[in-house]
Enzyme design. Structure first.
Site, mmCIF file in Angstrom:
data_model
loop_
_atom_site.group_PDB
_atom_site.id
_atom_site.type_symbol
_atom_site.label_atom_id
_atom_site.label_comp_id
_atom_site.label_asym_id
_atom_site.label_seq_id
_atom_site.Cartn_x
_atom_site.Cartn_y
_atom_site.Cartn_z
ATOM 1 N N GLU A 270 53.667 -60.982 89.689
ATOM 2 C CA GLU A 270 53.175 -60.319 88.371
ATOM 3 C C GLU A 270 54.342 -60.182 87.396
ATOM 4 O OE1 GLU A 270 53.871 -59.069 91.322
ATOM 5 O OE2 GLU A 270 54.753 -56.897 91.213
ATOM 6 N N CYS B 292 54.713 -59.291 98.470
ATOM 7 C CA CYS B 292 55.927 -58.821 99.121
ATOM 8 C C CYS B 292 55.480 -57.951 100.491
ATOM 9 C CB CYS B 292 56.414 -57.843 97.876
ATOM 10 S SG CYS B 292 58.161 -57.431 98.511
ATOM 11 N N HIS C 250 57.356 -61.553 93.471
ATOM 12 C CA HIS C 250 56.395 -60.537 92.619
ATOM 13 C C HIS C 250 55.905 -61.509 91.497
ATOM 14 C CE1 HIS C 250 57.169 -56.716 94.435
ATOM 15 N NE2 HIS C 250 58.138 -57.343 94.881
#
Lengths: 226, 183
Positions: B168, B86, B166
């Site tokens: 994660e 990002c 993202h």
């Protein structure tokens, strides 16, 4: 930074609040009282306790009531955040969201539309670690709602401690449930902790359990000196 | 050793737990050592002692890192794999002369694979939280796109990757692949 914390009175929002108070200036708590027990967004059992918790913690509480219709309740959430922004001049919001992209997305969008920062200090955190951290910090957390197998009425009123965490870990492995109730398997209410100036003492409650789910409804409580 | 860089507006901010710790947790599970540093405290030794670098994301309203682009010129000099997530991808693009463009996405989105690569080789469904993306210059190849903007890039001659989503959140294997497969 002046922040408002979305606050349900359960373990996740109390831990998010604790972390926010450590790092920024928390100026209010924000609670949405949903009349829908199966709300997609908002914790419901004993939501009225947030008033006592806010009093004990020493923060003003901004509340709004919603019928809890999916997506409609988001308008109420936006409105109450807007109220907090106007009244307490907050720069941002803190939420205790852990895994739900549904919740996170909607809170992020509301904050973005209001020009507010949005913080999720428990985001993607291991759920057992959250339970352990809450206990290690000294919060008194009680299970006040159970909504899925294998939880029965004996779980209502149980405190979260290292023994409970071990049991939840085992159950999560057997039943493939979230060990921290993130999937709505159970809900908690926090009665005391390091940010409480007074502890909440339950003086009266009722337990209603049927068809695999139930709540411990706190009917009467008092703030006691610590 | 993986160097994980916090790009948030200040050291030890509330964003640290939201954007840095989830990355550290994934790296830790691979059994790889890591070192977390805020971007304002990066030193040459941090870069020298690390095999790879991960640049983490920031809160949607946090653009502070964009004021510090010149402090990331080391990306052009070190010959080590970098993954920018990002905000990290935005910095990679800017440092190598690409254009920052307004492109806001919040929530889960479909991402179309343009070129199979070491990080992923299929279309994805991933979590987005950004106001900007990159219009990559000729230094980069486009690995994936959404219906709005470029989602993943790779430098043509270096092991430097950027993803604007993202990983994660729902695509943790991408970070594992960076740790284990990119060298």
């Amino acid at each position: 930074m002046r922040l408002g914390v979305l606050f349900s009175g359960g373990k996740d929002s109390i831990l998010a609040l604790y972390k926010a108070m450590e790092k920024e200036d928390v100026v209010c708590l924000i609670t949405v009282i949903s009349d829908n027990k199966e709300s997609y967004m908002f914790h419901t059992p004993n939501i009225h306790i947030t008033e006592y918790q806010a009093d004990s913690i020493g923060l003003p509480l901004v509340t709004i009531r919603t019928a809890g219709v999916k997506e409609e309740e988001l308008k109420e959430l936006r409105r109450v955040i807007e109220m907090a922004k106007e009244k307490f001049e907050i720069d941002g919001i803190v939420a205790g969201t852990v895994e739900s992209v549904y919740q996170a997305t909607r809170i992020q969008r509301i904050c973005d539309s209001l020009g507010l920062w949005c913080f999720n200090p428990l985001w993607q955190k291991n759920q057992l670690d959250i339970l352990r951290e809450v206990v290690e910090l000294g919060f008194d957390v009680v299970i006040t709602g159970v909504f899925a197998e294998p939880f029965d009425s004996s779980w209502l009123g149980r405190k979260i401690n290292s023994k409970t965490i071990d049991e939840l870990k085992k159950l999560s492995e057997i039943y493939k449930i979230s060990p921290a109730g993130e999937g709505g398997e159970f809900e908690t209410t926090v009665l005391d902790g390091p940010i409480f100036k007074k502890r909440l003492e339950v003086k009266g409650f009722s337990i209603n359990f049927s068809k695999g789910s139930g709540i411990m409804e706190i009917k009467k409580l008092e703030l006691k000196e610590k | 050793m993986i160097l994980i860089v916090d790009l948030s507006y200040k050291k030890n901010s509330l964003s640290f737990e939201e954007f840095v710790l989830p990355i550290a947790s994934i790296v830790e599970k691979t059994g790889t050592d890591f070192n977390i540093k805020h971007f304002t405290e990066l030193c040459e030794e941090d870069l020298r002692s690390s095999e790879k670098v991960i640049l983490c994301g920031t809160a949607l309203k946090d653009d502070e890192f964009l004021k510090h682009e010149e402090e990331f010129s080391w990306m052009k000099k070190i010959n080590k794999p970098i993954l920018g997530i990002c905000a990290g991808m935005q910095l990679i693009g800017l440092v190598f002369g690409s254009e920052l463009i307004e492109a806001k996405e919040i929530g889960m989105k479909e991402i179309k694979l343009k070129k199979p690569n070491k990080l992923f080789s299929t279309d994805l469904y991933a979590y987005e939280l950004h106001k900007y993306s990159i219009k990559p210059n000729e230094d980069f190849e486009i690995l994936a796109v959404s219906d709005l903007c470029v989602q993943a890039i790779k430098h043509r001659s270096k092991e430097i990757y950027g993803v604007i989503f993202h990983p994660e959140v729902r695509q943790r294997q991408i970070i594992v692949n960076f740790v284990e497969k990119v060298s």
